[in-house]
Design a protein around this motif. Structure first.
Motif, short mmCIF file in Angstrom:
data_model
loop_
_atom_site.label_atom_id
_atom_site.label_comp_id
_atom_site.label_asym_id
_atom_site.label_seq_id
_atom_site.Cartn_x
_atom_site.Cartn_y
_atom_site.Cartn_z
N PRO A 8 42.94 -89.96 5.78
CA PRO A 8 42.43 -90.38 7.09
C PRO A 8 42.74 -91.85 7.37
CG PRO A 8 40.71 -89.34 5.74
CD PRO A 8 41.86 -89.61 4.85
N HIS A 9 42.88 -92.19 8.64
CA HIS A 9 43.22 -93.57 9.00
C HIS A 9 42.10 -94.55 8.64
CE1 HIS A 9 40.61 -94.28 12.55
NE2 HIS A 9 40.62 -92.96 12.63
N ARG A 36 47.70 -91.86 15.07
CA ARG A 36 47.55 -90.74 14.14
C ARG A 36 46.19 -90.81 13.45
NH1 ARG A 36 52.73 -88.38 11.24
NH2 ARG A 36 51.00 -87.01 10.72
N GLU A 37 45.58 -89.65 13.24
CA GLU A 37 44.29 -89.59 12.57
C GLU A 37 44.44 -89.50 11.05
OE1 GLU A 37 41.17 -89.80 14.07
OE2 GLU A 37 42.44 -90.42 15.75
N THR A 38 45.47 -88.78 10.61
CA THR A 38 45.72 -88.63 9.17
C THR A 38 47.22 -88.75 8.93
OG1 THR A 38 46.02 -86.22 9.26
CG2 THR A 38 43.77 -87.04 8.91
#
Length: 246
Positions: free
Chosen positions: A168-169, A232-234
């Motif tokens: 995850p970010h 981006r989230e991941t």
């Protein structure tokens, strides 16, 4: 003296377990009623069914939270426990520190009744991570000497399945590539102290690359070059779960 007696003093501050990664690890452990954590460090990701931690560094053991399960000071290559001591054994971000991979994996297989879960990374993928590819190639070269190939782990385990662990970010566990969308974190010496690939490479070696990163952040060059990451989230940066059913 173990590696983490030297570099592990800040781990309880910067290496807090991420709940999303914890969920994947705990799912991989399946229905195991008893778990032993080998290379346990400060106790991150230990599920409630953990019955024992095995850790060679007294510095890391001292940082385990109050109420943690008992920690046995021992190395992965020689664990003073009986065969089939627990349903499952987990070893998280630790195999790259072992001095004898065959012996260590052999011990995991010996003390586990049903399952072995290893959290590690694929060095081929991680080598493409912007931090080491663009700024710190010396770190990539250092990791080449200690990273354990996924295929080798599968062979030593006698077979295993592989699961991708997207990061995850806003990952709360500050391991090597956790700050892929937060580049400024790598300029923080406390963060670097909690990342073994940086801490073991050494500040003198890192300084020129970190100076380039700082300049690129100040100028906006990093954000321009990596604009595709910012929403981006991941990200798949190569982290993997290796799960062997016995």
């Amino acid at each position: 003296m173990t590696t983490y007696d030297c570099i592990g003093a800040t781990y309880s501050h910067t290496r807090r377990p991420d709940p999303r990664i914890a969920a994947k690890i705990h799912t991989a452990l399946g229905d195991a009623a008893t778990v032993i954590n080998v290379g346990a460090g400060t106790g991150s990701y230990e599920p409630p069914q953990t019955v024992l931690a095995v850790e060679p560094s007294s510095v890391m053991i001292a940082q385990r939270p109050a109420g943690s399960v008992r920690a046995l000071q021992a190395s992965a290559e020689s664990i003073p426990l009986a065969d089939d001591s627990a349903d499952a054994v987990m070893a998280l971000l630790t195999v790259h520190h072992w001095t004898d991979m065959e012996a260590g994996i052999g011990e995991l297989l010996r003390i586990a009744r049903r399952r072995v879960v290893i959290f590690t990374w694929d060095q081929i993928i991680l080598r493409r991570f912007w931090l080491v590819d663009e700024y710190l190639p010396e770190v990539a070269a250092f990791d080449d000497t200690r990273a354990v190939a996924i295929d080798r782990l599968i062979a030593l385990l006698g077979g295993a399945r592989i699961e991708t662990v997207p990061i995850p970010h806003d990952c709360t566990d500050g391991f090597g590539a956790a700050f892929w969308r937060r580049p400024e974190a790598y300029l923080d010496p406390e963060v670097r102290a909690g990342i073994s690939m940086l801490a073991q490479t050494g500040e003198e070696v890192l300084r020129p690359g970190l100076a380039r990163l700082s300049d690129d952040l100040s100028s906006g060059m990093w954000h321009e070059r990596h604009a595709g990451l910012l929403n981006r989230e991941t990200l798949d940066i190569g982290y993997r779960l290796v799960i062997a059913e016995l």
